[in-house]
Motif scaffolding. Sequence first.
Motif, PDB file in Angstrom:
ATOM      1  N   LEU A 183     107.450  70.511 141.881  1.00  0.00           N
ATOM      2  CA  LEU A 183     106.297  69.922 141.788  1.00  0.00           C
ATOM      3  C   LEU A 183     105.110  70.795 141.820  1.00  0.00           C
ATOM      4  O   LEU A 183     104.220  70.413 141.279  1.00  0.00           O
ATOM      5  N   ILE A 184     104.965  71.910 142.195  1.00  0.00           N
ATOM      6  CA  ILE A 184     103.846  72.876 142.559  1.00  0.00           C
ATOM      7  C   ILE A 184     103.724  73.396 141.082  1.00  0.00           C
ATOM      8  O   ILE A 184     102.446  73.332 140.782  1.00  0.00           O
ATOM      9  N   PRO A 185     104.752  73.604 140.307  1.00  0.00           N
ATOM     10  CA  PRO A 185     104.284  74.106 138.955  1.00  0.00           C
ATOM     11  C   PRO A 185     103.775  72.849 137.940  1.00  0.00           C
ATOM     12  O   PRO A 185     102.688  73.269 137.260  1.00  0.00           O
ATOM     13  N   SER A 186     104.261  71.896 138.454  1.00  0.00           N
ATOM     14  CA  SER A 186     103.957  70.812 137.554  1.00  0.00           C
ATOM     15  C   SER A 186     102.217  70.323 137.641  1.00  0.00           C
ATOM     16  O   SER A 186     101.490  70.114 136.936  1.00  0.00           O
ATOM     17  N   ASN A 233     102.056  68.086 125.157  1.00  0.00           N
ATOM     18  CA  ASN A 233     103.357  68.063 125.448  1.00  0.00           C
ATOM     19  C   ASN A 233     103.809  68.750 126.735  1.00  0.00           C
ATOM     20  O   ASN A 233     104.396  68.067 127.766  1.00  0.00           O
ATOM     21  N   TRP A 234     103.095  69.971 127.329  1.00  0.00           N
ATOM     22  CA  TRP A 234     103.345  70.532 128.658  1.00  0.00           C
ATOM     23  C   TRP A 234     102.698  69.498 129.614  1.00  0.00           C
ATOM     24  O   TRP A 234     103.172  69.264 130.689  1.00  0.00           O
ATOM     25  N   THR A 235     101.495  68.665 129.448  1.00  0.00           N
ATOM     26  CA  THR A 235     101.075  67.829 130.155  1.00  0.00           C
ATOM     27  C   THR A 235     102.034  66.576 130.575  1.00  0.00           C
ATOM     28  O   THR A 235     101.934  66.138 131.741  1.00  0.00           O
ATOM     29  N   CYS A 236     102.436  66.078 129.559  1.00  0.00           N
ATOM     30  CA  CYS A 236     103.210  65.011 129.780  1.00  0.00           C
ATOM     31  C   CYS A 236     104.468  65.492 130.354  1.00  0.00           C
ATOM     32  O   CYS A 236     104.987  64.682 131.247  1.00  0.00           O
ATOM     33  N   LEU A 237     104.935  66.669 130.073  1.00  0.00           N
ATOM     34  CA  LEU A 237     106.180  66.806 130.868  1.00  0.00           C
ATOM     35  C   LEU A 237     105.943  67.059 132.264  1.00  0.00           C
ATOM     36  O   LEU A 237     106.645  66.803 133.345  1.00  0.00           O
ATOM     37  N   ALA A 238     104.789  67.734 132.650  1.00  0.00           N
ATOM     38  CA  ALA A 238     104.143  67.931 134.073  1.00  0.00           C
ATOM     39  C   ALA A 238     104.383  66.567 134.597  1.00  0.00           C
ATOM     40  O   ALA A 238     104.556  65.930 135.985  1.00  0.00           O
ATOM     41  N   PHE A 239     103.725  65.403 133.987  1.00  0.00           N
ATOM     42  CA  PHE A 239     103.695  64.037 134.556  1.00  0.00           C
ATOM     43  C   PHE A 239     105.112  63.544 134.799  1.00  0.00           C
ATOM     44  O   PHE A 239     105.148  62.963 135.833  1.00  0.00           O
ATOM     45  N   LEU A 240     105.787  63.692 133.893  1.00  0.00           N
ATOM     46  CA  LEU A 240     107.344  63.150 133.990  1.00  0.00           C
ATOM     47  C   LEU A 240     108.087  63.964 135.073  1.00  0.00           C
ATOM     48  O   LEU A 240     108.768  63.185 135.985  1.00  0.00           O
TER      49      LEU A 240
END
Length: 212
Positions: free
Chosen positions: A36-39, A64-71
Amino acid sequence: MAFVRLDTPAGMVHGQWSGAGLAEFLTQFALGGWYLIPSALLLVAANLTDWRGLPRRSLMLVYNWTCLAFLVLSAVGLSGLLVNVLKYAIGRARPLYFQDFGVLALHPFAFDARFAGFPSGHATTMGAVFGVLLLLFPRRWHIALVVTACLASTRVFVGAHYPSDTVAGFGLGCAFALACGLVFARLGFIFRATPSGLPVRKASFRLIAPQK
């Protein structure tokens, strides 16, 4: 049901597992904060980035990294909230108190850590991580399953949960991640919807810039 039958033997040998020290170390990696923290930091960094000044290739990477963080935040974070509500609502005693309460003692809404065994929160996190990896890298599902299942099982060896607690938590987390994948596919993030209804990763989803 098969795992419920293992709960009594697990309770009887609580504190007698060999290699418990290694399990104590490995179980730390099943904590939600590792994911959660890295995201959250990724989302903060994306929010501070001037997207308008990025070239197309860099723009796609940031997107893409932003979408991955949301996921990850959705799968791990929301399933974590749900499992905490469930475990206190159910109120199952932990293996540490096997001699006093047995394996099926329930104390709903006791709001006591002693009665917060089912489902396992750490195993739920691992199930959510597995679900995310399954969606993103379906050909490597067996590697992801071995690693996440092993980390989830450490909760049994450290005496924090019964086998059925970990299995239920892992299944809950995985199901939540797959549900998030379906929602993301409907929104067009990371995945595309298929006639079968299963989310499939888009060809444009890359976390590393392709070589020129």
